[in-house]
Design a protein around this motif. Structure first.
Motif, PDB file in Angstrom:
ATOM      1  N   GLU A 129      -4.263  31.412  -9.474  1.00 17.56           N
ATOM      2  CA  GLU A 129      -5.066  30.203  -9.368  1.00 17.56           C
ATOM      3  C   GLU A 129      -5.872  30.222  -8.073  1.00 17.56           C
ATOM      4  O   GLU A 129      -5.536  30.924  -7.132  1.00 17.56           O
ATOM      5  N   TYR A 130      -6.930  29.450  -8.073  1.00 12.65           N
ATOM      6  CA  TYR A 130      -7.800  29.376  -6.918  1.00 12.65           C
ATOM      7  C   TYR A 130      -7.805  27.954  -6.388  1.00 12.65           C
ATOM      8  O   TYR A 130      -8.104  27.026  -7.120  1.00 12.65           O
ATOM      9  N   ARG A 131      -7.430  27.765  -5.148  1.00 13.86           N
ATOM     10  CA  ARG A 131      -7.449  26.442  -4.524  1.00 13.86           C
ATOM     11  C   ARG A 131      -8.373  26.509  -3.320  1.00 13.86           C
ATOM     12  O   ARG A 131      -8.120  27.236  -2.374  1.00 13.86           O
ATOM     13  N   SER A 132      -9.421  25.764  -3.324  1.00 19.42           N
ATOM     14  CA  SER A 132     -10.347  25.755  -2.198  1.00 19.42           C
ATOM     15  C   SER A 132     -10.042  24.547  -1.332  1.00 19.42           C
ATOM     16  O   SER A 132      -8.999  23.928  -1.438  1.00 19.42           O
ATOM     17  N   MET A 133     -10.999  24.174  -0.494  1.00 23.99           N
ATOM     18  CA  MET A 133     -10.825  23.007   0.370  1.00 23.99           C
ATOM     19  C   MET A 133     -11.244  21.719  -0.344  1.00 23.99           C
ATOM     20  O   MET A 133     -11.509  20.711   0.289  1.00 23.99           O
ATOM     21  N   ARG A 134     -11.299  21.748  -1.685  1.00 24.51           N
ATOM     22  CA  ARG A 134     -11.691  20.563  -2.418  1.00 24.51           C
ATOM     23  C   ARG A 134     -10.673  19.455  -2.217  1.00 24.51           C
ATOM     24  O   ARG A 134      -9.487  19.705  -2.070  1.00 24.51           O
ATOM     25  N   ARG A 135     -11.146  18.223  -2.252  1.00 21.70           N
ATOM     26  CA  ARG A 135     -10.251  17.070  -2.168  1.00 21.70           C
ATOM     27  C   ARG A 135      -9.824  16.690  -3.579  1.00 21.70           C
ATOM     28  O   ARG A 135     -10.654  16.456  -4.452  1.00 21.70           O
ATOM     29  N   ILE A 136      -8.522  16.638  -3.806  1.00 24.83           N
ATOM     30  CA  ILE A 136      -7.976  16.400  -5.144  1.00 24.83           C
ATOM     31  C   ILE A 136      -7.526  14.946  -5.276  1.00 24.83           C
ATOM     32  O   ILE A 136      -6.916  14.384  -4.376  1.00 24.83           O
ATOM     33  N   LEU A 137      -7.855  14.334  -6.395  1.00 24.45           N
ATOM     34  CA  LEU A 137      -7.427  12.965  -6.662  1.00 24.45           C
ATOM     35  C   LEU A 137      -5.963  12.970  -7.106  1.00 24.45           C
ATOM     36  O   LEU A 137      -5.615  13.555  -8.128  1.00 24.45           O
ATOM     37  N   VAL A 138      -5.093  12.325  -6.322  1.00 24.30           N
ATOM     38  CA  VAL A 138      -3.663  12.260  -6.631  1.00 24.30           C
ATOM     39  C   VAL A 138      -3.446  11.297  -7.802  1.00 24.30           C
ATOM     40  O   VAL A 138      -4.097  10.262  -7.900  1.00 24.30           O
ATOM     41  N   ARG A 139      -2.498  11.641  -8.711  1.00 31.91           N
ATOM     42  CA  ARG A 139      -2.291  10.829  -9.917  1.00 31.91           C
ATOM     43  C   ARG A 139      -0.864  10.296 -10.021  1.00 31.91           C
ATOM     44  O   ARG A 139      -0.409   9.984 -11.112  1.00 31.91           O
ATOM     45  N   ASP A 140      -0.137  10.200  -8.912  1.00 31.85           N
ATOM     46  CA  ASP A 140       1.273   9.821  -9.006  1.00 31.85           C
ATOM     47  C   ASP A 140       1.554   8.398  -8.516  1.00 31.85           C
ATOM     48  O   ASP A 140       2.620   8.104  -7.993  1.00 31.85           O
ATOM     49  N   TYR A 141       0.583   7.515  -8.674  1.00 34.29           N
ATOM     50  CA  TYR A 141       0.771   6.133  -8.244  1.00 34.29           C
ATOM     51  C   TYR A 141       1.765   5.415  -9.158  1.00 34.29           C
ATOM     52  O   TYR A 141       1.874   5.729 -10.342  1.00 34.29           O
ATOM     53  N   SER A 142       2.463   4.451  -8.615  1.00 26.84           N
ATOM     54  CA  SER A 142       3.453   3.697  -9.370  1.00 26.84           C
ATOM     55  C   SER A 142       2.768   2.689 -10.299  1.00 26.84           C
ATOM     56  O   SER A 142       1.977   1.860  -9.832  1.00 26.84           O
ATOM     57  N   PRO A 143       3.061   2.731 -11.600  1.00 26.44           N
ATOM     58  CA  PRO A 143       2.484   1.743 -12.524  1.00 26.44           C
ATOM     59  C   PRO A 143       2.814   0.312 -12.112  1.00 26.44           C
ATOM     60  O   PRO A 143       1.957  -0.577 -12.200  1.00 26.44           O
ATOM     61  N   GLU A 144       4.032   0.068 -11.651  1.00 26.71           N
ATOM     62  CA  GLU A 144       4.436  -1.278 -11.242  1.00 26.71           C
ATOM     63  C   GLU A 144       3.615  -1.750 -10.049  1.00 26.71           C
ATOM     64  O   GLU A 144       3.207  -2.914  -9.984  1.00 26.71           O
ATOM     65  N   LYS A 145       3.348  -0.843  -9.115  1.00 27.28           N
ATOM     66  CA  LYS A 145       2.535  -1.191  -7.949  1.00 27.28           C
ATOM     67  C   LYS A 145       1.114  -1.553  -8.376  1.00 27.28           C
ATOM     68  O   LYS A 145       0.528  -2.520  -7.873  1.00 27.28           O
ATOM     69  N   ILE A 146       0.577  -0.799  -9.319  1.00 24.42           N
ATOM     70  CA  ILE A 146      -0.778  -1.075  -9.807  1.00 24.42           C
ATOM     71  C   ILE A 146      -0.829  -2.425 -10.524  1.00 24.42           C
ATOM     72  O   ILE A 146      -1.778  -3.200 -10.355  1.00 24.42           O
ATOM     73  N   ILE A 147       0.196  -2.729 -11.314  1.00 27.45           N
ATOM     74  CA  ILE A 147       0.257  -4.028 -12.002  1.00 27.45           C
ATOM     75  C   ILE A 147       0.247  -5.165 -10.982  1.00 27.45           C
ATOM     76  O   ILE A 147      -0.510  -6.137 -11.123  1.00 27.45           O
ATOM     77  N   MET A 148       1.054  -5.056  -9.941  1.00 32.20           N
ATOM     78  CA  MET A 148       1.131  -6.101  -8.917  1.00 32.20           C
ATOM     79  C   MET A 148      -0.188  -6.264  -8.179  1.00 32.20           C
ATOM     80  O   MET A 148      -0.628  -7.386  -7.899  1.00 32.20           O
ATOM     81  N   LEU A 149      -0.839  -5.142  -7.862  1.00 34.09           N
ATOM     82  CA  LEU A 149      -2.120  -5.201  -7.149  1.00 34.09           C
ATOM     83  C   LEU A 149      -3.213  -5.824  -8.015  1.00 34.09           C
ATOM     84  O   LEU A 149      -4.058  -6.582  -7.527  1.00 34.09           O
ATOM     85  N   LEU A 150      -3.185  -5.501  -9.315  1.00 36.10           N
ATOM     86  CA  LEU A 150      -4.193  -6.059 -10.229  1.00 36.10           C
ATOM     87  C   LEU A 150      -3.985  -7.563 -10.390  1.00 36.10           C
ATOM     88  O   LEU A 150      -4.959  -8.337 -10.419  1.00 36.10           O
ATOM     89  N   ILE A 151      -2.742  -7.994 -10.491  1.00 35.40           N
ATOM     90  CA  ILE A 151      -2.433  -9.423 -10.565  1.00 35.40           C
ATOM     91  C   ILE A 151      -2.947 -10.146  -9.322  1.00 35.40           C
ATOM     92  O   ILE A 151      -3.557 -11.211  -9.397  1.00 35.40           O
ATOM     93  N   GLU A 152      -2.719  -9.523  -8.176  1.00 35.19           N
ATOM     94  CA  GLU A 152      -3.151 -10.113  -6.909  1.00 35.19           C
ATOM     95  C   GLU A 152      -4.666 -10.159  -6.814  1.00 35.19           C
ATOM     96  O   GLU A 152      -5.248 -11.177  -6.430  1.00 35.19           O
ATOM     97  N   LYS A 153      -5.324  -9.051  -7.168  1.00 34.49           N
ATOM     98  CA  LYS A 153      -6.780  -8.962  -7.046  1.00 34.49           C
ATOM     99  C   LYS A 153      -7.498  -9.912  -7.998  1.00 34.49           C
ATOM    100  O   LYS A 153      -8.497 -10.541  -7.638  1.00 34.49           O
ATOM    101  N   LEU A 154      -6.988 -10.033  -9.231  1.00 36.59           N
ATOM    102  CA  LEU A 154      -7.642 -10.869 -10.238  1.00 36.59           C
ATOM    103  C   LEU A 154      -7.151 -12.316 -10.213  1.00 36.59           C
ATOM    104  O   LEU A 154      -7.671 -13.162 -10.941  1.00 36.59           O
ATOM    105  N   ASN A 155      -6.113 -12.552  -9.397  1.00 39.15           N
ATOM    106  CA  ASN A 155      -5.548 -13.901  -9.270  1.00 39.15           C
ATOM    107  C   ASN A 155      -5.100 -14.443 -10.626  1.00 39.15           C
ATOM    108  O   ASN A 155      -5.470 -15.538 -11.043  1.00 39.15           O
TER     109      ASN A 155
END
Length: 301
Positions: free
Chosen positions: A200-226
């Motif tokens: 495999e080839y890995r350069s200095m590219r910035r990679i988007l991490v995909r391991d965020y917690s679904p529960e954390k995202i739910i709480m943040l969306l509730i907070e953001k959308l009120n």
């Protein structure tokens, strides 16, 4: 005989090839090719992978794709499933369309990457009328690289590859043109194509991490959308947009399948989740929800 496990890495660049079954062309006309690229764009909006090059032929297609943290199998399943449904409906047929799930090879170094884009672009020389002018073929990204065409599908990142050919845009494009018309003479990339070595080839590219917690995202969306949790997770007509945003963000940042999202939302089918994801991809472009993904990214860690 069981299928071999696919060599995968979430931060690699891949050479992808899709091919139809022998008795039918993958693309019967230009409308089919346009539809495939449009489905790829829809997938890109959900998964945020990067496309460096492509060329669509009649019975197969080549892509150079940077997974950018996404699962390449989920990306290609999304595209090929959507396209096969469209193709069978449009052409009045049933059954399998693709010869295999797809073929993939991890790019192992910069030399291979540059030669690979040249090989992909040179596929168009096999088409009658484009033998000497592959840059004029409408369903290849070569015209975008050479500055001859606009990227009408908004798919291609040509800057990463071109940056290796010069700091000035005009010079870089000229150098790339010279390179691709020379590289065919001394690199037989087909001999390396889809080899099984686990490189495999890995350069200095910035990679988007995909391991965020679904529960954390739910709480943040509730907070953001009120809104309250009930509005977000239960079926309520006034909560459709919030639910669509949640589906889209879970798909994008948590690398979840539609079936996984079904279990989180409860009492909802995969087809409904897929539609909500599509709606969510449109809503994040709406001024009303401007910056919501960035807000989640900033606060989800």
């Amino acid at each position: 005989m069981p299928r071999m496990a696919r060599e995968k890495s979430y931060d690699s660049i891949y050479h992808i090839m899709v091919k139809s079954i022998s008795e039918v062309n993958l693309f019967k006309d230009d409308e089919d090719k346009i539809s495939y690229l449009n489905y790829m764009k829809k997938a890109q909006e959900q998964f945020e992978f990067i496309v460096y090059a492509y060329c669509l032929m009649d019975n197969h297609a080549h892509f150079v794709i940077d997974a950018n943290g996404s699962d390449i199998s989920k990306v290609m399943h999304f595209i090929n499933y959507k396209y096969a449904m469209y193709f069978n409906k449009r052409h009045g047929r049933h059954g399998y369309l693709f010869q295999d799930r797809f073929k993939s090879k991890i790019v192992k170094n910069e030399r291979y990457l540059f030669a690979l884009t040249a090989y992909v672009h040179f596929n168009a020389t096999a088409i009658k009328g484009y033998e000497d002018h592959p840059e004029e073929y409408a369903f290849s990204s070569l015209g975008v690289y050479l500055g001859l065409n606009d990227d009408k599908y908004n798919l291609i990142d040509d800057k990463f590859v071109l940056s290796m050919f010069g700091l000035n845009d005009k010079i870089a494009r000229a150098n790339y043109r010279e390179f691709i018309f020379k590289v065919k003479k001394f690199i037989d990339i087909q001999k390396e194509e889809f080899a099984k070595e686990p490189t495999e080839y890995r350069s200095m590219r910035r990679i988007l991490v995909r391991d965020y917690s679904p529960e954390k995202i739910i709480m943040l969306l509730i907070e953001k959308l009120n809104i309250n949790r009930y509005s977000l997770l239960k079926y309520r007509r006034d909560g459709i947009e919030a639910k669509a945003l949640l589906c889209f963000i879970l798909r994008k940042l948590c690398d979840l399948r539609c079936a996984d999202i079904c279990r989180i939302l409860g009492n909802i089918g995969q087809a409904r989740v897929s539609k909500l994801c599509s709606l969510g991809s449109e809503l994040v472009l709406n001024k009303k929800y401007e910056g919501i993904v960035e807000y989640i990214l900033l606060n989800a860690n």
